[in-house]
Design a protein around this motif. Structure first.
Motif, PDB file in Angstrom:
ATOM      1  N   PHE A  79       2.576  10.384   1.542  1.00 17.50           N
ATOM      2  CA  PHE A  79       1.488   9.358   2.029  1.00 17.50           C
ATOM      3  C   PHE A  79       1.715   9.598   3.762  1.00 17.50           C
ATOM      4  O   PHE A  79       0.550   9.646   4.510  1.00 17.50           O
ATOM      5  N   ARG A  80       2.816   9.603   3.982  1.00 18.93           N
ATOM      6  CA  ARG A  80       2.975   9.480   5.782  1.00 18.93           C
ATOM      7  C   ARG A  80       3.518  10.868   6.287  1.00 18.93           C
ATOM      8  O   ARG A  80       2.892  11.847   6.802  1.00 18.93           O
ATOM      9  N   SER A  81       4.448  11.198   5.882  1.00 24.41           N
ATOM     10  CA  SER A  81       5.356  12.467   6.321  1.00 24.41           C
ATOM     11  C   SER A  81       4.603  13.585   5.243  1.00 24.41           C
ATOM     12  O   SER A  81       4.414  13.184   4.083  1.00 24.41           O
ATOM     13  N   LEU A  83       9.688   6.248   2.268  1.00 21.36           N
ATOM     14  CA  LEU A  83      10.741   6.603   1.255  1.00 21.36           C
ATOM     15  C   LEU A  83      11.654   5.276   1.485  1.00 21.36           C
ATOM     16  O   LEU A  83      12.316   4.830   0.406  1.00 21.36           O
ATOM     17  N   ASP A  84      11.701   4.646   2.770  1.00 25.28           N
ATOM     18  CA  ASP A  84      12.549   3.405   2.739  1.00 25.28           C
ATOM     19  C   ASP A  84      12.072   2.363   1.904  1.00 25.28           C
ATOM     20  O   ASP A  84      12.921   1.277   2.084  1.00 25.28           O
ATOM     21  N   THR A  85      10.806   2.238   1.301  1.00 23.18           N
ATOM     22  CA  THR A  85      10.658   1.287   0.470  1.00 23.18           C
ATOM     23  C   THR A  85      11.014   1.391  -0.956  1.00 23.18           C
ATOM     24  O   THR A  85      10.934   0.484  -1.634  1.00 23.18           O
ATOM     25  N   LYS A 127       3.368  -8.504   6.478  1.00 16.24           N
ATOM     26  CA  LYS A 127       2.019  -8.550   6.592  1.00 16.24           C
ATOM     27  C   LYS A 127       1.432  -7.277   7.206  1.00 16.24           C
ATOM     28  O   LYS A 127       0.395  -6.862   7.067  1.00 16.24           O
ATOM     29  N   SER A 128       2.482  -6.491   7.850  1.00 17.62           N
ATOM     30  CA  SER A 128       2.101  -5.088   8.328  1.00 17.62           C
ATOM     31  C   SER A 128       2.809  -4.056   7.429  1.00 17.62           C
ATOM     32  O   SER A 128       2.642  -2.777   7.858  1.00 17.62           O
ATOM     33  N   GLY A 129       3.389  -4.295   6.339  1.00 20.30           N
ATOM     34  CA  GLY A 129       4.017  -3.487   5.311  1.00 20.30           C
ATOM     35  C   GLY A 129       5.367  -2.877   5.733  1.00 20.30           C
ATOM     36  O   GLY A 129       5.883  -1.931   5.479  1.00 20.30           O
ATOM     37  N   SER A 143      -2.904   5.198  16.734  1.00 18.52           N
ATOM     38  CA  SER A 143      -2.018   3.980  17.401  1.00 18.52           C
ATOM     39  C   SER A 143      -0.839   4.333  17.360  1.00 18.52           C
ATOM     40  O   SER A 143      -0.105   3.785  18.401  1.00 18.52           O
ATOM     41  N   ARG A 144      -0.029   4.683  16.390  1.00 17.19           N
ATOM     42  CA  ARG A 144       1.486   4.915  16.368  1.00 17.19           C
ATOM     43  C   ARG A 144       1.983   6.037  17.090  1.00 17.19           C
ATOM     44  O   ARG A 144       3.321   5.893  17.506  1.00 17.19           O
ATOM     45  N   GLN A 145       1.017   7.126  17.356  1.00 20.63           N
ATOM     46  CA  GLN A 145       1.627   8.230  18.050  1.00 20.63           C
ATOM     47  C   GLN A 145       2.005   7.958  19.621  1.00 20.63           C
ATOM     48  O   GLN A 145       2.953   8.411  20.020  1.00 20.63           O
TER      49      GLN A 145
HETATM   50  N1  ARG Z   1       2.621  -1.143   9.905  1.00 25.20           N
HETATM   51  C1  ARG Z   1       3.398  -0.008  10.052  1.00 25.20           C
HETATM   52  C2  ARG Z   1       2.793   1.239   9.552  1.00 25.20           C
HETATM   53  O1  ARG Z   1       1.951   1.015   8.677  1.00 25.20           O
HETATM   54  C3  ARG Z   1       4.789  -0.415   9.257  1.00 25.20           C
HETATM   55  C4  ARG Z   1       5.757   0.651   9.295  1.00 25.20           C
HETATM   56  C5  ARG Z   1       6.993   0.054   8.464  1.00 25.20           C
HETATM   57  N2  ARG Z   1       7.973   0.966   8.656  1.00 25.20           N
HETATM   58  C6  ARG Z   1       9.054   1.524   7.628  1.00 25.20           C
HETATM   59  N3  ARG Z   1       9.818   2.316   7.965  1.00 25.20           N
HETATM   60  N4  ARG Z   1       8.665   1.568   6.377  1.00 25.20           N
HETATM   61  O2  ARG Z   1       3.027   2.324   9.938  1.00 25.20           O
END
Ligand code: ARG
Length: 275
Positions: A142-144, A176-178, A262-264, A92-94
């Motif tokens: 987790f993501r990258s 990482l930005d969290t 709510k979306s993190g 969905s994000r791509q």
């Molecule tokens: N709902 C988005 C996701 O899970 C939130 C992204 C938050 N972005 C961030 N740079 N931490 O991808």
């Protein structure tokens, strides 16, 4: 430290699929409130002396408001302004990425596409510049992915920009930005529990002053703030954070982000710093 940013209005913002521990299936968004919170961020940035640009939101791209993720933005004397397009983990994000790449291309940014072969790289969610632009801190796990960070490091090595990989260990701190927020060239805010032991050691070596947030503070996105014009724009404040900011001569400015959490995501995720 930052002069210009790119924001995306939350017109089509929703919580749909669950991509991180903060997202609950079918969580209702108060759209009027989301719009107000986004506007409050825009005004806080403007009153900190930051110029704000926007990209048009696209229907059905419900996470497009998180403009930190679709590209990595850089500057190099040889290339001028450049971007590295992301390879987002979620389908969905791509779909957001081409809209952002197009926005930058039209403004003359050089597009450095990496052949990631399905490995993921999520822009400034995981790639943070040292404020003096001497190096890049890179989160993965987790993501990258570690391999994508490897590819990215090779590309940056050609520009003589070192990349320091940091393994993330806790899915509540999936980007990482969290859990890392550079405050100035000497000091950073971290939540140490988000990182591997080795990553914590790299951070301690890399900064003169490391200030620690508690798990509670970090999971309330207090490490996901924006430093601009002597201020730290944060979704909330505690005595601990207040003391840290005073020590670094930063004035806290609170901008609530309940709807986006709510979306993190929170403030840092909602802007992309332009070169
Ligand atoms: N709902 C988005 C996701 O899970 C939130 C992204 C938050 N972005 C961030 N740079 N931490 O991808």
């Amino acid at each position: 430290m930052i002069r210009r940013v790119l924001l995306c209005p939350p017109t089509y913002f929703e919580v749909r699929d669950v991509k991180n521990p903060y997202m609950k299936d079918g969580a209702a968004i108060d759209h009027a409130k989301a719009q107000q919170q986004w506007e409050a961020l825009r005004s806080a940035l403007k009153s900190s002396g930051v110029e704000v640009e926007t990209i048009d939101p696209v229907k059905d791209l419900e996470d497009m408001v998180f403009s930190a993720n679709q590209v990595f933005v850089g500057y190099h004397p040889r290339l001028g302004n450049f971007i590295v397009p992301s390879e987002m983990r979620h389908v969905s994000r791509q779909r957001e990425v081409p809209y952002y790449v197009d926005w930058f291309r039209r403004r003359g940014y050089y597009v450095m596409s990496l052949n990631l072969y399905g490995e993921c790289l999520e822009g400034h969610g995981d790639l943070l510049w040292q404020p003096d632009r001497s190096k890049i801190w890179a989160g993965y796990g987790f993501r990258s992915t570690e391999r994508a960070i490897g590819k990215f490091s090779e590309a940056m090595a050609q520009l003589d920009i070192p990349v320091i990989p940091l393994r993330l260990m806790d899915e509540h701190f999936y980007h990482l930005d969290t859990s890392l927020c550079p405050l100035n060239d000497d000091a950073a805010l971290i939540y140490a529990g988000a990182f591997s032991t080795e990553a914590v050691a790299k951070l301690r070596r890399g900064w003169k002053r490391i200030h620690e947030l508690t798990r509670e503070e970090a999971s309330q996105f207090m490490g996901n703030g924006v430093v601009a014009g002597g201020k730290y724009i944060t979704p909330r404040i505690t005595d601990n954070l207040e003391r840290i900011l005073a020590h670094e001569n930063l004035q806290p400015v609170v901008v609530e982000t309940s709807e986006f959490e709510k979306s993190g995501g929170s403030l840092f995720c909602m802007k992309c710093v332009l070169a």
